[in-house]
Design a protein around this motif. Structure first.
Motif, PDB file in Angstrom:
ATOM      1  N   ALA A  12       0.891  -1.179  -0.036  1.00  0.00           N
ATOM      2  CA  ALA A  12       0.143   0.072   0.135  1.00  0.00           C
ATOM      3  C   ALA A  12       0.933   1.267  -0.050  1.00  0.00           C
ATOM      4  O   ALA A  12       0.720   2.221  -0.858  1.00  0.00           O
ATOM      5  CB  ALA A  12      -0.858   0.048   1.406  1.00  0.00           C
ATOM      6  N   ASP A  13       1.946   1.343   0.662  1.00  0.00           N
ATOM      7  CA  ASP A  13       2.746   2.372   0.972  1.00  0.00           C
ATOM      8  C   ASP A  13       3.555   2.660  -0.502  1.00  0.00           C
ATOM      9  O   ASP A  13       3.619   3.750  -0.964  1.00  0.00           O
ATOM     10  CB  ASP A  13       3.863   2.123   2.031  1.00  0.00           C
ATOM     11  CG  ASP A  13       3.276   2.246   3.298  1.00  0.00           C
ATOM     12  OD1 ASP A  13       2.319   2.841   3.446  1.00  0.00           O
ATOM     13  OD2 ASP A  13       3.815   1.834   4.166  1.00  0.00           O
ATOM     14  N   THR A  15       2.261   1.754  -3.322  1.00  0.00           N
ATOM     15  CA  THR A  15       1.327   2.192  -4.458  1.00  0.00           C
ATOM     16  C   THR A  15       1.250   3.742  -4.219  1.00  0.00           C
ATOM     17  O   THR A  15       1.156   4.478  -5.227  1.00  0.00           O
ATOM     18  CB  THR A  15       0.303   1.390  -4.256  1.00  0.00           C
ATOM     19  OG1 THR A  15       0.429   0.003  -4.467  1.00  0.00           O
ATOM     20  CG2 THR A  15      -0.970   2.034  -5.382  1.00  0.00           C
ATOM     21  N   ARG A  16       0.925   4.121  -2.976  1.00  0.00           N
ATOM     22  CA  ARG A  16       0.777   5.486  -2.499  1.00  0.00           C
ATOM     23  C   ARG A  16       1.918   6.502  -3.027  1.00  0.00           C
ATOM     24  O   ARG A  16       1.856   7.506  -3.399  1.00  0.00           O
ATOM     25  CB  ARG A  16       0.478   5.570  -1.092  1.00  0.00           C
ATOM     26  CG  ARG A  16      -0.977   5.331  -0.735  1.00  0.00           C
ATOM     27  CD  ARG A  16      -1.155   5.239   0.550  1.00  0.00           C
ATOM     28  NE  ARG A  16      -1.066   6.716   1.055  1.00  0.00           N
ATOM     29  CZ  ARG A  16      -2.212   7.574   1.059  1.00  0.00           C
ATOM     30  NH1 ARG A  16      -3.339   7.071   1.011  1.00  0.00           N
ATOM     31  NH2 ARG A  16      -2.044   8.725   1.593  1.00  0.00           N
ATOM     32  N   ASP A  50      -6.264   1.369  -8.470  1.00  0.00           N
ATOM     33  CA  ASP A  50      -5.221   1.741  -7.487  1.00  0.00           C
ATOM     34  C   ASP A  50      -5.255   2.965  -6.987  1.00  0.00           C
ATOM     35  O   ASP A  50      -5.116   3.372  -5.967  1.00  0.00           O
ATOM     36  CB  ASP A  50      -3.747   1.445  -8.160  1.00  0.00           C
ATOM     37  CG  ASP A  50      -3.508   0.165  -8.779  1.00  0.00           C
ATOM     38  OD1 ASP A  50      -3.743  -1.183  -7.785  1.00  0.00           O
ATOM     39  OD2 ASP A  50      -2.973  -0.419  -9.685  1.00  0.00           O
ATOM     40  N   ARG A  53      -8.538   3.332  -4.805  1.00  0.00           N
ATOM     41  CA  ARG A  53      -8.331   2.765  -3.238  1.00  0.00           C
ATOM     42  C   ARG A  53      -8.155   3.578  -2.271  1.00  0.00           C
ATOM     43  O   ARG A  53      -8.266   3.346  -1.034  1.00  0.00           O
ATOM     44  CB  ARG A  53      -7.465   1.363  -3.693  1.00  0.00           C
ATOM     45  CG  ARG A  53      -7.150   0.711  -2.421  1.00  0.00           C
ATOM     46  CD  ARG A  53      -6.439  -0.536  -2.562  1.00  0.00           C
ATOM     47  NE  ARG A  53      -7.170  -1.525  -3.335  1.00  0.00           N
ATOM     48  CZ  ARG A  53      -6.675  -1.848  -4.719  1.00  0.00           C
ATOM     49  NH1 ARG A  53      -5.606  -1.406  -4.993  1.00  0.00           N
ATOM     50  NH2 ARG A  53      -7.244  -2.775  -5.346  1.00  0.00           N
ATOM     51  N   TYR A  54      -7.284   4.761  -2.655  1.00  0.00           N
ATOM     52  CA  TYR A  54      -6.654   5.603  -1.771  1.00  0.00           C
ATOM     53  C   TYR A  54      -7.036   6.900  -1.867  1.00  0.00           C
ATOM     54  O   TYR A  54      -6.823   7.583  -0.822  1.00  0.00           O
ATOM     55  CB  TYR A  54      -5.066   5.580  -2.078  1.00  0.00           C
ATOM     56  CG  TYR A  54      -4.502   4.002  -1.837  1.00  0.00           C
ATOM     57  CD1 TYR A  54      -4.396   3.374  -0.683  1.00  0.00           C
ATOM     58  CD2 TYR A  54      -4.035   3.408  -2.847  1.00  0.00           C
ATOM     59  CE1 TYR A  54      -3.806   2.419  -0.460  1.00  0.00           C
ATOM     60  CE2 TYR A  54      -3.373   2.189  -2.737  1.00  0.00           C
ATOM     61  CZ  TYR A  54      -3.555   1.347  -1.602  1.00  0.00           C
ATOM     62  OH  TYR A  54      -3.074   0.451  -1.586  1.00  0.00           O
ATOM     63  N   PHE A  55      -7.545   7.218  -2.979  1.00  0.00           N
ATOM     64  CA  PHE A  55      -8.217   8.686  -3.056  1.00  0.00           C
ATOM     65  C   PHE A  55      -9.468   8.869  -3.586  1.00  0.00           C
ATOM     66  O   PHE A  55      -9.612   7.974  -4.767  1.00  0.00           O
ATOM     67  CB  PHE A  55      -6.975   9.601  -4.226  1.00  0.00           C
ATOM     68  CG  PHE A  55      -5.753   9.451  -3.311  1.00  0.00           C
ATOM     69  CD1 PHE A  55      -5.177  10.399  -2.302  1.00  0.00           C
ATOM     70  CD2 PHE A  55      -4.703   8.402  -3.960  1.00  0.00           C
ATOM     71  CE1 PHE A  55      -3.912  10.311  -1.952  1.00  0.00           C
ATOM     72  CE2 PHE A  55      -3.413   8.358  -3.500  1.00  0.00           C
ATOM     73  CZ  PHE A  55      -3.195   9.465  -2.480  1.00  0.00           C
ATOM     74  N   LEU A  61      -4.668  13.567  -3.890  1.00  0.00           N
ATOM     75  CA  LEU A  61      -3.429  13.295  -4.371  1.00  0.00           C
ATOM     76  C   LEU A  61      -2.624  14.374  -4.437  1.00  0.00           C
ATOM     77  O   LEU A  61      -1.280  14.159  -4.096  1.00  0.00           O
ATOM     78  CB  LEU A  61      -3.536  12.305  -5.897  1.00  0.00           C
ATOM     79  CG  LEU A  61      -2.130  11.845  -6.112  1.00  0.00           C
ATOM     80  CD1 LEU A  61      -1.613  11.170  -5.142  1.00  0.00           C
ATOM     81  CD2 LEU A  61      -2.462  11.130  -7.442  1.00  0.00           C
TER      82      LEU A  61
END
Length: 210
Positions: A12-13, A15-16, A50, A53-55, A61
């Motif tokens: 995860a880290d 990918t971010r 992807d 999933r985080y934003f 971002l």
């Protein structure tokens, strides 16, 4: 019982990190008006899933990129190991130190300078997501100021004026080696700029307006 898909923390880290790095690259290349999720994920070599999933939106971002340390030097970058030395400085010395250190660090960030050039042309949700990080960096740095500047000097306007000059020259150095007869490639040229910063700030803050 359904199987839960767990994404490892290190993945995860990673990918971010790839997304934030790609965000900076895209902004530097196409600016704030043309940047899209598709351009970012293509640059990162990832999929739309992807990203989402985080934003939830691109400005989130951009904010993550702004706070990653890649775009703008934070107070820790500017202070380094000199906290006590800086704390003992007079207001004029501290303000000059802030701008000289900021300038040196910006010159090592060509991607940031390209983004700043685009920033001068437009203001939208993406560009606004970058604005707070600069103000926070300055405020945290100037918390070291223990002596009060002259009450009859508009310090805010002085800082704004110097920031405009420093940022302009740093950005221009991307595309030209000389502005107004000052060499923006050689250390000697930048030494002239730093000496002038010292002179302006010293004459303004050390003595106040005449």
């Amino acid at each position: 019982m359904p199987h839960l898909k767990v994404i490892p923390i290190n993945r995860a880290d990673q990918t971010r990190r790839r997304l934030t790095q790609a965000m900076g690259t895209v902004l530097a290349r196409v600016g704030f008006e043309a940047a899209t999720v598709d351009l970012v994920i293509a640059e990162a070599g990832l999929k739309r899933g992807d990203f989402y999933r985080y934003f939830t939106r691109l400005s989130q971002l951009v904010a993550a990129y702004a706070h990653s340390g890649a775009f703008w030097p934070n107070a820790g970058d500017l202070i380094g190991r000199d906290r006590e030395k800086l704390r003992r400085m007079s207001p004029d010395q501290l303000v000059a130190a802030f701008f000289k250190r900021t300038l040196r660090l910006l010159l090592d960030r060509p991607e940031s300078l390209a983004i700043m050039a685009w920033e001068a042309l437009s203001r939208n949700d993406l560009s606004r997501a970058l604005e707070g990080v600069r103000e926070r960096s300055a405020l945290e740095f100037f918390e070291l100021m223990e002596q009060d500047p002259p009450v009859d000097v508009d310090v805010t306007a002085l800082v704004l004026f110097l920031a405009g000059g420093v940022n302009f020259l740093a950005v221009r150095s991307l595309v030209t080696g000389c502005v107004g007869g000052v060499d923006l490639v050689s250390p000697a040229g930048w030494a002239r700029i730093e000496e002038t910063i010292d002179l302006i700030v010293r004459r303004t803050l050390a003595h106040g307006p005449s």
